[in-house]
Design a protein around this motif. Structure first.
Motif, mmCIF file in Angstrom:
data_model
loop_
_atom_site.group_PDB
_atom_site.id
_atom_site.type_symbol
_atom_site.label_atom_id
_atom_site.label_comp_id
_atom_site.label_asym_id
_atom_site.label_seq_id
_atom_site.Cartn_x
_atom_site.Cartn_y
_atom_site.Cartn_z
ATOM 1 N N UNK A 111 37.476 36.855 33.762
ATOM 2 C CA UNK A 111 38.301 35.723 33.326
ATOM 3 C C UNK A 111 39.010 35.141 34.542
ATOM 4 N N UNK A 112 39.113 33.820 34.556
ATOM 5 C CA UNK A 112 39.897 33.174 35.607
ATOM 6 C C UNK A 112 39.432 33.504 37.004
ATOM 7 N N UNK A 113 38.156 33.293 37.286
ATOM 8 C CA UNK A 113 37.606 33.514 38.628
ATOM 9 C C UNK A 113 37.854 34.946 39.117
ATOM 10 N N UNK A 114 37.823 35.896 38.183
ATOM 11 C CA UNK A 114 37.925 37.293 38.578
ATOM 12 C C UNK A 114 39.320 37.854 38.637
ATOM 13 N N UNK A 115 40.331 37.036 38.323
ATOM 14 C CA UNK A 115 41.699 37.561 38.347
ATOM 15 C C UNK A 115 41.912 38.653 37.301
ATOM 16 N N UNK A 116 41.089 38.614 36.243
ATOM 17 C CA UNK A 116 41.161 39.623 35.191
ATOM 18 C C UNK A 116 39.741 39.965 34.779
ATOM 19 N N UNK A 117 39.458 41.262 34.630
ATOM 20 C CA UNK A 117 38.155 41.712 34.170
ATOM 21 C C UNK A 117 38.340 42.690 33.022
ATOM 22 N N UNK A 118 37.345 42.714 32.134
ATOM 23 C CA UNK A 118 37.384 43.623 30.994
ATOM 24 C C UNK A 118 36.042 44.324 30.880
ATOM 25 N N UNK A 119 36.089 45.646 30.804
ATOM 26 C CA UNK A 119 34.878 46.439 30.634
ATOM 27 C C UNK A 119 34.880 47.076 29.255
#
Length: 349
Positions: A111-119
């Motif tokens: 999300x947001x150019x990699x500022x937040x990631x979810x696995x």
């Protein structure tokens, strides 16, 4: 008890799509919970006229998270929507994902150019996804910049001012939806209410999306509520017990405050104590209230658990009669709609 007993005709155009600019400008219906007598007030501000010194208003101070996120799968670039439901432990959250089939275990969304990631690390009991977030900095600050307010599915308009889906006293982050009965209050109105000698108390219940889940069983007794986290402090418990001992009325603002107080009072013979935990209390006609004397609420949808709750307080026939009048008088329904005060006696104080 058959669910059809709580049905009524609600034209779609009466479901409010946008909030009024002035929080106090909503209309107010006052319903006598014993006689069914109805009064109409042109402005919610007039609620102060029905409160008296020694009463206590109980507000839910939960704060809605901007819990709807739009991201892409790292491996394919496919678009995915993620809705945060509940924090489990650390950076692990229970979520709803659309489309769910794109979120298999091990899938990573950015999300947001990699500022937040979810696995994705698993599935939940109700078919949601358990995800582990990774980020730099403070999670809630990142979420504030990337997330959107999770408005109910019945509201199709975009919300220009996200703060309009927060109460003015919201402070404890954790809800997937607002305790919308509180949206009518302004800081000025609360100060005027206190100046009249009415106590203000706060509890916390983090509203889950189970609030919007329709009853899918034929009888209401078969329906199961999703559990939601609640908390009452020692100070609030003491305050409420003193109000009751002194003959004051306890008036909850919203079904969430009601369910919290009734959960605790039911466990302690009508008394309030410092307590936190998870409640799935389901209140419908036949329930005997142990903690509250009245309630401020919005107008709810047909066959919802919310209309069942207020029917337990004021009687199903009284409530359905009031709702038919609300439809005839073109009251605005649901989250951004008008308000109802349910109380014993409908005369101004």
């Amino acid at each position: 008890m058959n669910i059809e007993l709580f049905d009524f005709n609600l034209p779609d155009e009466l479901i409010a799509q946008t909030p009024l600019l002035d929080r106090e400008a909503s209309r107010l219906m006052v319903l006598d919970k014993d006689t069914g007598e109805i009064r109409h007030e042109a402005s919610f501000r007039n609620v102060i006229s029905y409160l008296k010194a020694g009463d206590c208003l109980v507000l839910n101070d939960t704060r809605v998270l901007p819990a709807r996120l739009y991201g892409t799968k790292i491996d394919t670039g496919a678009k995915v929507e993620v809705l945060l439901l509940k924090q489990l432990e650390g950076d692990n959250w229970e979520t709803l994902v659309k489309p769910a089939k794109r979120m298999k275990e091990g899938t990573v969304i950015t999300f947001g150019d990699g500022r937040l990631k979810a696995k994705c690390i698993g599935t939940s009991e109700y078919g949601g996804r358990i995800v582990e977030f990774s980020y730099e900095g403070i999670f809630y600050e990142v979420l504030e910049t990337l997330g959107e307010m999770p408005l109910p599915p019945y509201i199709r308009e975009q919300l220009d001012d996200q703060d309009r889906y927060q109460t003015v006293y919201a402070r404890e982050r954790g809800s997937a939806a607002a305790p919308t009965a509180g949206l009518h209050f302004t800081e000025k109105l609360l100060e005027d209410i206190k100046a009249k000698g009415v106590h203000i108390a706060f509890i916390t219940l983090h509203v889950g999306l189970g609030t919007f889940r329709p009853v899918s069983t034929d009888t209401i007794e078969e329906h199961e509520m999703h559990a939601e986290f609640y908390q009452m402090t020692e100070g609030t418990a003491k305050q409420l017990n003193e109000v009751k001992a002194n003959g004051g009325r306890i008036i909850t603002v919203g079904t969430t405050s009601t369910r919290t107080l009734e959960t605790i009072a039911s466990m302690h013979n009508g008394k309030f104590v410092e307590q936190s935990g998870w409640t799935n209390i389901f209140i419908y006609p036949g329930y005997e209230f142990k903690g509250i004397d009245g309630m401020i609420t919005n107008f709810h949808l047909p066959k919802s658990t919310l209309i069942m709750l207020i029917s337990a307080l004021a009687g199903r026939e009284n409530v359905l009669k009031a709702y038919r009048e609300a439809v005839n008088q073109k009251y605005r329904f649901f989250s951004f709609g008008d308000a109802m005060l349910i109380i014993e006696g409908s005369n101004r104080q």
